[in-house]
Structure formats: structure tokens, C-alpha cells
Design a protein around this motif. Structure first.
Motif, PDB file in Angstrom:
ATOM      1  N   GLN A 186       0.843  -1.197   0.000  1.00 46.31           N
ATOM      2  CA  GLN A 186       0.000   0.000   0.000  1.00 46.31           C
ATOM      3  C   GLN A 186       0.874   1.241   0.000  1.00 46.31           C
ATOM      4  N   LYS A 187       0.561   2.168  -0.865  1.00 46.24           N
ATOM      5  CA  LYS A 187       1.378   3.365  -1.027  1.00 46.24           C
ATOM      6  C   LYS A 187       0.907   4.479  -0.094  1.00 46.24           C
ATOM      7  N   CYS A 188       1.831   5.374   0.215  1.00 47.53           N
ATOM      8  CA  CYS A 188       1.467   6.585   0.947  1.00 47.53           C
ATOM      9  C   CYS A 188       0.549   7.441   0.076  1.00 47.53           C
ATOM     10  N   PRO A 189      -0.215   8.341   0.688  1.00 44.61           N
ATOM     11  CA  PRO A 189      -1.088   9.206  -0.117  1.00 44.61           C
ATOM     12  C   PRO A 189      -0.278  10.025  -1.114  1.00 44.61           C
ATOM     13  N   LYS A 190      -0.860  10.224  -2.277  1.00 39.23           N
ATOM     14  CA  LYS A 190      -0.191  11.005  -3.317  1.00 39.23           C
ATOM     15  C   LYS A 190      -0.163  12.460  -2.902  1.00 39.23           C
ATOM     16  N   PHE A 191       1.055  12.995  -2.802  1.00 44.52           N
ATOM     17  CA  PHE A 191       1.191  14.348  -2.286  1.00 44.52           C
ATOM     18  C   PHE A 191       0.855  15.361  -3.377  1.00 44.52           C
ATOM     19  N   PRO A 192       0.061  16.393  -3.037  1.00 48.72           N
ATOM     20  CA  PRO A 192      -0.327  17.387  -4.051  1.00 48.72           C
ATOM     21  C   PRO A 192       0.881  18.126  -4.615  1.00 48.72           C
ATOM     22  N   ALA A 193       1.001  18.115  -5.919  1.00 48.52           N
ATOM     23  CA  ALA A 193       2.177  18.692  -6.583  1.00 48.52           C
ATOM     24  C   ALA A 193       2.301  20.188  -6.324  1.00 48.52           C
ATOM     25  N   ASN A 194       1.175  20.871  -6.157  1.00 49.75           N
ATOM     26  CA  ASN A 194       1.238  22.328  -5.972  1.00 49.75           C
ATOM     27  C   ASN A 194       1.668  22.736  -4.569  1.00 49.75           C
ATOM     28  N   GLU A 195       1.943  21.776  -3.684  1.00 51.46           N
ATOM     29  CA  GLU A 195       2.380  22.097  -2.325  1.00 51.46           C
ATOM     30  C   GLU A 195       3.860  21.786  -2.090  1.00 51.46           C
ATOM     31  N   THR A 196       4.536  21.253  -3.095  1.00 48.38           N
ATOM     32  CA  THR A 196       5.915  20.798  -2.887  1.00 48.38           C
ATOM     33  C   THR A 196       6.901  21.939  -2.664  1.00 48.38           C
ATOM     34  N   SER A 197       6.525  23.163  -2.985  1.00 50.87           N
ATOM     35  CA  SER A 197       7.435  24.289  -2.763  1.00 50.87           C
ATOM     36  C   SER A 197       7.415  24.759  -1.302  1.00 50.87           C
ATOM     37  N   SER A 198       6.391  24.361  -0.561  1.00 49.54           N
ATOM     38  CA  SER A 198       6.271  24.820   0.824  1.00 49.54           C
ATOM     39  C   SER A 198       6.249  23.683   1.835  1.00 49.54           C
ATOM     40  N   VAL A 199       6.150  22.445   1.356  1.00 52.61           N
ATOM     41  CA  VAL A 199       6.060  21.289   2.247  1.00 52.61           C
ATOM     42  C   VAL A 199       6.990  20.187   1.740  1.00 52.61           C
ATOM     43  N   ILE A 200       7.743  19.599   2.654  1.00 48.69           N
ATOM     44  CA  ILE A 200       8.540  18.414   2.336  1.00 48.69           C
ATOM     45  C   ILE A 200       7.823  17.205   2.924  1.00 48.69           C
ATOM     46  N   TYR A 201       7.506  16.234   2.079  1.00 41.28           N
ATOM     47  CA  TYR A 201       6.781  15.046   2.546  1.00 41.28           C
ATOM     48  C   TYR A 201       7.663  13.811   2.371  1.00 41.28           C
ATOM     49  N   THR A 202       7.833  13.056   3.452  1.00 44.95           N
ATOM     50  CA  THR A 202       8.657  11.844   3.442  1.00 44.95           C
ATOM     51  C   THR A 202       7.794  10.648   3.798  1.00 44.95           C
ATOM     52  N   CYS A 203       7.820   9.634   2.967  1.00 41.67           N
ATOM     53  CA  CYS A 203       7.087   8.399   3.227  1.00 41.67           C
ATOM     54  C   CYS A 203       8.073   7.328   3.684  1.00 41.67           C
ATOM     55  N   ILE A 204       7.930   6.873   4.937  1.00 44.37           N
ATOM     56  CA  ILE A 204       8.784   5.817   5.482  1.00 44.37           C
ATOM     57  C   ILE A 204       7.936   4.557   5.617  1.00 44.37           C
ATOM     58  N   ASN A 205       8.087   3.653   4.678  1.00 42.53           N
ATOM     59  CA  ASN A 205       7.352   2.388   4.692  1.00 42.53           C
ATOM     60  C   ASN A 205       8.368   1.279   4.940  1.00 42.53           C
ATOM     61  N   GLN A 206       8.533   0.914   6.217  1.00 42.68           N
ATOM     62  CA  GLN A 206       9.601   0.011   6.615  1.00 42.68           C
ATOM     63  C   GLN A 206       9.072  -1.049   7.587  1.00 42.68           C
ATOM     64  N   PRO A 207       9.789  -2.154   7.754  1.00 41.65           N
ATOM     65  CA  PRO A 207       9.390  -3.167   8.743  1.00 41.65           C
ATOM     66  C   PRO A 207       9.380  -2.588  10.153  1.00 41.65           C
TER      67      PRO A 207
END
Length: 237
Positions: A73-94
Motif C-alpha cells: 500500500q502506497k502513501c497518499p499522493k502528495f499534491p504537486a502544488n504544495e511541494t514548494s512549501s512542504v517536504i513530505y517523506t514516506c517511510i514504509n519500513q518493517p
């Protein structure tokens, strides 16, 4: 049958094993420090300060992250128009954080790496504390629902949300499934969103932004990300 079973919530025990004895065991590892509270009279429960809400301005990058073990299952798709003001990190690990936490810490800071290694080896801190250390690197923790498993939709998901809330980091919660709807109905949690695509896949909605279980309107993920830039709102989460 006198054999006790282990469940994740009291609701699961009551629904599925009402005729048997059951024990509630919370979310593995990142139930810290709640999993230490059952030791009556114990003086070994660690003390630590929860983080303050970081002051942010118009030019500040907001750090958002998801920490989970979700398989395919993937993390939610981050809105492209917010990438200049928000850094989003998806950590999908054991769950075993000792095998991967160094990938998300500044490895050039040898003092910090040594401190974390000592925490991991400390029986009163251990892996649970390391989860908190990872959580504390973010301004907002995004907690999506694991929507591929009907049992998690009905009984699970909420433990992961609560354990991340315990860290003191503001949590943006996806509401999808009966157990999370009930959480919202009981506590009226402020910072929540509704993923139409995920809900459609699990047949949990009937119209845009409206859940079938409680029929309450929620932000979309994009709207929620935009709202969480507000320092005042994060203080409410």
C-alpha cells in the motif's frame, strides 16, 4: 475454552471473542511509553520532554511524514502544488526500526548517532523511543488508514494513530473505516482528512467528502495539507 486470545482493541475482543478471555496488546514497538505503564510501582518509566510546535513563517518549509509498515500500500499522493512549501517523506519500513533508522538520521553527526545507539540498547528506552526520535523529525505526522484489510478497517488502524499522537507531534489522520469513524465521533478530532480514492476502493463512501458510517464532511488530503501549514491549527492537533 479457557485459552486466552490476544487482540488489538477491546472492541475486537467483544465482537469476535465475547465467550472467551482476551488480552488487549497495543501496537507493536511504537506503543512506547504506554506499554511500560502496566508495571505497577515501576520507577523505570523514562522521562522525556515532548516537542514544542515549531514556529513557522511564509518562507518556512513544513516537514510532513508518514511512518508505517504498509507493504504494497502506497502513501497518499502528495499534491504537486504544495511541494514548494512542504517536504513530505514516506517511510514504509518493517517494524524492526533498528535495521533502518540510520537511513533517516544525519549520519555525519556522530554524537547524535552515538546517542541514538545508546537509546536503542537501553532496556528502558529501546525501539519504542527510537520511533519517537523519528517522529520528532517532522512538524506533522500523516497517518493514512490501511485500507486493504477489512479487519484493520473495523478493528485496527486506530492504535497506530494513537501511538503517534503520544509523541506530541501533530497528527493528520485519514478517516476511513468504522473504527476511525468511531474515534472521530467520540473525540471530534480536528486534523483529519478523507481520501475519496481509498474510500471508493474499500466501498466506504457515497458522495464526495462524505463517509457512509457517520456522514460527516472531511477535508480532502490536498485541503488538509494546505490547512496544516497553519501553526495555530497544528497546536490543536
Amino acid at each position: 475454552n479457557n485459552t486466552a486470545v490476544i487482540v488489538q482493541t477491546r472492541r475486537q475482543g467483544q465482537d469476535m471473542f465475547s465467550e472467551r478471555k482476551y488480552h488487549v496488546v497495543e501496537h507493536w514497538f511504537n506503543s512506547f511509553p504506554s506499554d511500560m505503564f502496566s508495571s505497577s510501582g515501576s520507577s523505570d518509566i523514562p522521562n522525556f520532554a515532548l516537542p514544542t510546535i515549531r514556529k513557522t513563517g511564509a518562507a518556512t518549509l513544513i516537514r510532513m511524514g508518514t511512518v508505517w509498515n504498509a507493504g504494497k500500500q502506497k502513501c497518499p499522493k502528495f499534491p504537486a502544488n504544495e511541494t514548494s512549501s512542504v517536504i513530505y517523506t514516506c517511510i514504509n519500513q518493517p517494524y524492526g526500526i533498528s535495521g533502518w533508522y540510520k537511513n533517516y538520521i544525519n549520519g555525519s553527526d556522530h554524537t547524535e548517532m552515538h546517542r541514538l545507539e545508546k537509546l536503542l540498547q537501553d532496556p528502558n528506552q529501546g525501539a519504542g523511543r527510537l520511533y519517537f526520535e523519528i517522529f520528532w523529525t517532522f512538524d506533522v505526522l500523516v497517518v493514512p488508514a490501511k485500507s486493504s484489510n477489512p479487519q484493520k478497517m473495523k478493528y485496527g488502524n486506530v492504535q497506530r494513530a494513537i501511538s503517534q499522537m503520544r509523541s506530541g507531534v501533530p497528527v493528520l489522520l485519514e478517516v476511513n473505516g468504522p473504527v476511525l469513524e468511531d474515534l472521530m465521533a467520540k473525540f471530534n478530532y480536528t486534523c483529519a482528512y478523507y481520501n475519496d480514492a481509498a474510500a471508493a476502493a474499500s466501498h466506504q463512501h457515497d458522495e464526495k467528502g462524505m463517509s457512509t458510517h457517520k456522514r460527516r464532511y472531511y477535508w480532502s488530503f490536498e485541503e488538509a495539507v494546505r490547512a496544516m501549514k497553519s501553526q495555530d491549527l497544528r497546536k490543536q492537533c
